[in-house]
Each structure stands twice: as C-alpha cells, then as structure tokens.
Enzyme design. Structure first.
Site, PDB file in Angstrom:
ATOM      1  N   ALA A 176      -8.329   5.110  -3.851  1.00 51.41           N
ATOM      2  CA  ALA A 176      -9.252   4.441  -4.773  1.00 51.41           C
ATOM      3  C   ALA A 176      -8.501   4.009  -6.027  1.00 51.41           C
ATOM      4  O   ALA A 176      -7.450   4.551  -6.356  1.00 51.41           O
ATOM      5  CB  ALA A 176     -10.389   5.383  -5.143  1.00 51.41           C
ATOM      6  N   CYS A 177      -9.064   3.038  -6.693  1.00 52.27           N
ATOM      7  CA  CYS A 177      -8.510   2.522  -7.944  1.00 52.27           C
ATOM      8  C   CYS A 177      -8.330   3.691  -8.916  1.00 52.27           C
ATOM      9  O   CYS A 177      -9.203   4.549  -8.990  1.00 52.27           O
ATOM     10  CB  CYS A 177      -9.483   1.496  -8.528  1.00 52.27           C
ATOM     11  SG  CYS A 177      -8.865   0.664  -9.993  1.00 52.27           S
ATOM     12  N   PRO A 178      -7.245   3.790  -9.609  1.00 47.70           N
ATOM     13  CA  PRO A 178      -6.153   2.821  -9.771  1.00 47.70           C
ATOM     14  C   PRO A 178      -4.939   3.103  -8.889  1.00 47.70           C
ATOM     15  O   PRO A 178      -3.884   2.540  -9.107  1.00 47.70           O
ATOM     16  CB  PRO A 178      -5.785   2.989 -11.239  1.00 47.70           C
ATOM     17  CG  PRO A 178      -5.911   4.476 -11.447  1.00 47.70           C
ATOM     18  CD  PRO A 178      -7.114   4.877 -10.584  1.00 47.70           C
ATOM     19  N   ASP A 226      -9.275  -0.448  -0.760  1.00 51.43           N
ATOM     20  CA  ASP A 226     -10.107  -0.485  -1.963  1.00 51.43           C
ATOM     21  C   ASP A 226     -10.511  -1.930  -2.273  1.00 51.43           C
ATOM     22  O   ASP A 226      -9.655  -2.807  -2.393  1.00 51.43           O
ATOM     23  CB  ASP A 226      -9.331   0.112  -3.142  1.00 51.43           C
ATOM     24  CG  ASP A 226     -10.126   0.123  -4.436  1.00 51.43           C
ATOM     25  OD1 ASP A 226     -11.357   0.292  -4.367  1.00 51.43           O
ATOM     26  OD2 ASP A 226      -9.517  -0.041  -5.505  1.00 51.43           O
TER      27      ASP A 226
END
Length: 75
Positions: free
Chosen positions: A13-15, A40
């Site tokens: 997932a981000c980042p 993502d």
C-alpha cells in the site's frame, strides 16, 4: 524494451511502492529502465508524478489483471 531491473511491489500500500521504487532506482544507471509491478490503485498517479519530479521518464504503463506495470527510464 531493454529492462535492467524488475521491482515487485504487488500487495504493498501507499507509500511503499514509491519507497521501493526510489531504492531500486539507485541500483540502476542513468538511461537504464526499471520495470515496476504494483497493485495499489494510487501507484499510477504517484509513480507518474514521482518520475517527473525526479527527472526520470515514464516510458510506458499498462494494467493487466489488476497489476499496474510501469517502465521508468532513469534520468
């Protein structure tokens, strides 16, 4: 396309895709191509903006079965 290194950022997932991309980009030489695989949804806009701001070139991107693939040439 002559790819120097492939980065598997699927499931992150981000980042984290950006963090991993930054690290992998340090391992390739200027002019070489890094291929990134991510799942993502935000990776598309994030990697596009990151490549531009870092002086790199996003050569191509595509989506295949929920996996986003990017090819970035190091500036």
């Amino acid at each position: 396309m002559n790819v120097t290194k492939v980065l598997d950022a699927k499931g992150l997932a981000c980042p984290m895709p950006i963090v991993k991309t930054k690290k992998a980009m340090k391992e390739v030489e200027s002019g070489e191509v890094l291929e990134i695989h991510a799942t993502d949804q935000g990776a598309k806009s994030d990697l596009t903006a990151w490549a531009k701001s870092g002086g790199h070139e996003l050569l191509q991107h595509e989506e295949e079965n929920g996996v986003f693939k990017f090819w970035i040439q190091k500036g």
